[in-house]
Design a protein around this motif. Sequence first.
Motif, PDB file in Angstrom:
ATOM      1  N   ALA A 194       0.682  -1.143  -0.016  1.00 57.39           N
ATOM      2  CA  ALA A 194      -0.012   0.218  -0.057  1.00 57.39           C
ATOM      3  C   ALA A 194       0.755   1.218   0.015  1.00 57.39           C
ATOM      4  O   ALA A 194       1.787   1.374   0.578  1.00 57.39           O
ATOM      5  N   GLU A 198      -3.568   4.598   0.064  1.00 56.49           N
ATOM      6  CA  GLU A 198      -4.021   3.115  -0.002  1.00 56.49           C
ATOM      7  C   GLU A 198      -4.176   2.733   1.508  1.00 56.49           C
ATOM      8  O   GLU A 198      -4.885   1.936   2.025  1.00 56.49           O
ATOM      9  N   ALA A 207      -1.342  -2.088   5.745  1.00 54.38           N
ATOM     10  CA  ALA A 207      -1.825  -0.717   6.052  1.00 54.38           C
ATOM     11  C   ALA A 207      -0.888  -0.496   7.426  1.00 54.38           C
ATOM     12  O   ALA A 207      -0.116   0.724   7.463  1.00 54.38           O
TER      13      ALA A 207
END
Length: 307
Positions: A194, A198, A207
């Motif tokens: 990511a 994102e 994340a």
Amino acid sequence: MNLSRIVTGVVLAIGLTAAGQMGGATRIVAQQWRVTELAFQAQRDHADPFDDPSVDFRAEFTGPHGTRITIPGFWDGERTWRVRFTPTLPGQWRFRTLCSTDAGLDGRSGVLTAAPAAGHALRKHGGFLAVSDDARYLTHPDGTPFFWLADTWWTCPSAQLPLADFRLLVDKRLEQGYSVFQAHGFRAFEPDGANAFEAVQKPSGGALAYWRRTDAYYAYAERVGLLGIIGFYGGWSLGTYPYQNHERLWRYFLARYGAYPITFLITQEYNVVTPSTKGKGYDRQYTQLGRYIRKHDPYRRAMSIHP
């Protein structure tokens, strides 16, 4: 709590009882202009922990002379939530958490005693830039003039500038007399990982991995005394990510890094004109985004945009 990955400031995991009192850690030793991190445990999972308004978790700090600063909390995996706070004055600060959606995060309280500022310039004078009273130059928060000398590290932090290389570069720039690095690193750390936009869309290990790796960059710069000016992408990013995604990213970024000695770069080349941006009013939206960042910055620092 894994202290090995916390690399800056004062870090404290707070044991709290249901009555809202701190168990065994009522008083916290901190320092003016240095980051203090507090950890709290939620009572339940939240479906969208990156959506700050829906969780509504924050801490209110009251310090000397009645100074009040409200700091948003941020999610850091499972049911762990954190607050990062930098005392702007030496002396005693009382804090109390507020959360309308989770009793575990609400009504927790304590006291910080902040020692006087000491160390390099950002720790001695503060790292939140301000504009002088006559609007002619930049200053530290205490009014000491600040001279901005920087170059641009647009791929920082990301796989294109590994942490070890970042540290070498920070050390070299300090040796050369630089005071700022300008970073625009929204890029990922892994080929399929990511990026910053994102990494606030849904709770996931990927994340969190992005943000935890990012922590080490800003923490190192804070520790040795180089101020960062941080932004994301460029004037065409609204063509890739909608405006609401920009606000969502900045809200989390402000909660996670707003206590660090950094200044905000709203975006790079906000007024660029290309076939993909012409006539779409992106420059007006970036002005709106600047107002949003300013509104949610607990320290109301001076910030800029890259034309």
